[in-house]
Design a protein around this motif. Structure first.
Motif, PDB file in Angstrom:
ATOM      1  N   SER A  81       0.892  -1.190  -0.221  1.00 40.02           N
ATOM      2  CA  SER A  81       0.308   0.056  -0.019  1.00 40.02           C
ATOM      3  C   SER A  81       1.299   1.359   0.074  1.00 40.02           C
ATOM      4  O   SER A  81      -0.238   2.625  -0.526  1.00 40.02           O
ATOM      5  CB  SER A  81      -0.713   0.006   1.229  1.00 40.02           C
ATOM      6  OG  SER A  81      -0.376   0.430   2.018  1.00 40.02           O
ATOM      7  N   HIS A  82       1.928   1.194   0.661  1.00 38.04           N
ATOM      8  CA  HIS A  82       3.008   2.444   0.743  1.00 38.04           C
ATOM      9  C   HIS A  82       3.700   2.239  -0.658  1.00 38.04           C
ATOM     10  O   HIS A  82       3.500   3.731  -1.474  1.00 38.04           O
ATOM     11  CB  HIS A  82       4.162   2.319   1.277  1.00 38.04           C
ATOM     12  CG  HIS A  82       5.270   3.461   1.287  1.00 38.04           C
ATOM     13  ND1 HIS A  82       5.804   4.335   2.039  1.00 38.04           N
ATOM     14  CD2 HIS A  82       6.613   3.578   0.750  1.00 38.04           C
ATOM     15  CE1 HIS A  82       6.603   4.681   1.925  1.00 38.04           C
ATOM     16  NE2 HIS A  82       7.023   4.359   0.584  1.00 38.04           N
ATOM     17  N   VAL A  83       3.711   1.458  -1.460  1.00 33.14           N
ATOM     18  CA  VAL A  83       3.424   1.671  -2.739  1.00 33.14           C
ATOM     19  C   VAL A  83       3.273   2.156  -3.676  1.00 33.14           C
ATOM     20  O   VAL A  83       2.888   3.036  -4.373  1.00 33.14           O
ATOM     21  CB  VAL A  83       4.306  -0.168  -3.264  1.00 33.14           C
ATOM     22  CG1 VAL A  83       4.586  -0.034  -5.304  1.00 33.14           C
ATOM     23  CG2 VAL A  83       6.229  -0.249  -3.133  1.00 33.14           C
ATOM     24  N   GLU A  84       1.553   1.634  -3.524  1.00 33.28           N
ATOM     25  CA  GLU A  84       0.598   2.032  -4.758  1.00 33.28           C
ATOM     26  C   GLU A  84       0.053   3.717  -3.763  1.00 33.28           C
ATOM     27  O   GLU A  84      -0.131   4.124  -4.716  1.00 33.28           O
ATOM     28  CB  GLU A  84      -0.608   1.497  -4.255  1.00 33.28           C
ATOM     29  CG  GLU A  84      -0.551  -0.354  -4.416  1.00 33.28           C
ATOM     30  CD  GLU A  84      -1.183  -1.018  -4.429  1.00 33.28           C
ATOM     31  OE1 GLU A  84      -1.316  -2.450  -5.133  1.00 33.28           O
ATOM     32  OE2 GLU A  84      -2.602  -0.643  -3.538  1.00 33.28           O
ATOM     33  N   GLN A  85       0.738   4.381  -2.596  1.00 36.28           N
ATOM     34  CA  GLN A  85       0.326   5.302  -2.403  1.00 36.28           C
ATOM     35  C   GLN A  85       1.250   6.380  -2.971  1.00 36.28           C
ATOM     36  O   GLN A  85       0.925   7.605  -3.112  1.00 36.28           O
ATOM     37  CB  GLN A  85       0.037   5.310  -0.956  1.00 36.28           C
ATOM     38  CG  GLN A  85      -1.765   5.313  -0.369  1.00 36.28           C
ATOM     39  CD  GLN A  85      -1.683   4.733   0.358  1.00 36.28           C
ATOM     40  OE1 GLN A  85      -1.142   5.717   1.092  1.00 36.28           O
ATOM     41  NE2 GLN A  85      -2.654   3.674   1.191  1.00 36.28           N
TER      42      GLN A  85
END
Ligand SMILES: [Zn+2]
Length: 144
Positions: A81-85
């Motif tokens: 989710s860090h990467v996606e955000q």
């Protein structure tokens, strides 16, 4: 005799036998433990997680395995989710974009997307840094 699973600073896994845990500590401290792959003396014990499925627990805490698996899934989700955000999604042009950024032909930014194993191999051969995200169990609602 005690067998340790070890790993060097280049992430080469190997195993070695020692007379005792003290013998390991002593030899490691004196730089006598050597990676058989690259000769590095920067060696440490591998962090092992218990086998999660398929093996007998033999007295091990079965809840521990389940808890660790939950933690790993949680961590994988957080990384994703860090990467996606924070990263730009570039879809299946990932290999082209990563190469362009690496060569300075495109604006330097963090991206993620899909690549075939052959593309990933080619990127690595050319020294373009990339890493696979940890797999996350697919939410059935999001599949086709
Ligand atoms: Zn090594």
């Amino acid at each position: 005799m005690i067998r340790y699973a070890l790993v060097c600073d280049h992430a080469h896994p190997f195993e070695a036998w020692f007379g005792s845990s003290d013998a390991y500590d002593d030899q490691a401290a004196r730089g006598l433990v050597e990676c058989p792959f690259c000769g590095s003396h920067a060696v440490s014990k591998q962090i092992m997680a218990p086998a999660v499925a398929g093996t007998k627990t033999r007295g091990a805490d079965p809840d521990l395995a389940a808890r660790l698996q939950t933690m790993m899934m949680q961590a994988a989700r957080e990384v994703r989710s860090h990467v996606e955000q924070n990263f730009d999604y570039v879809g299946d042009t990932f290999a082209r974009e990563a190469r362009a950024i690496h060569e300075g032909a495109a604006e330097k930014r963090e991206i993620y997307g899909e690549a075939t194993p052959a593309e990933v191999r080619a990127l690595k051969e050319d020294g373009v840094p990339c890493a696979a995200l940890p797999p996350v169990p697919v939410d059935p609602a999001k599949t086709n």
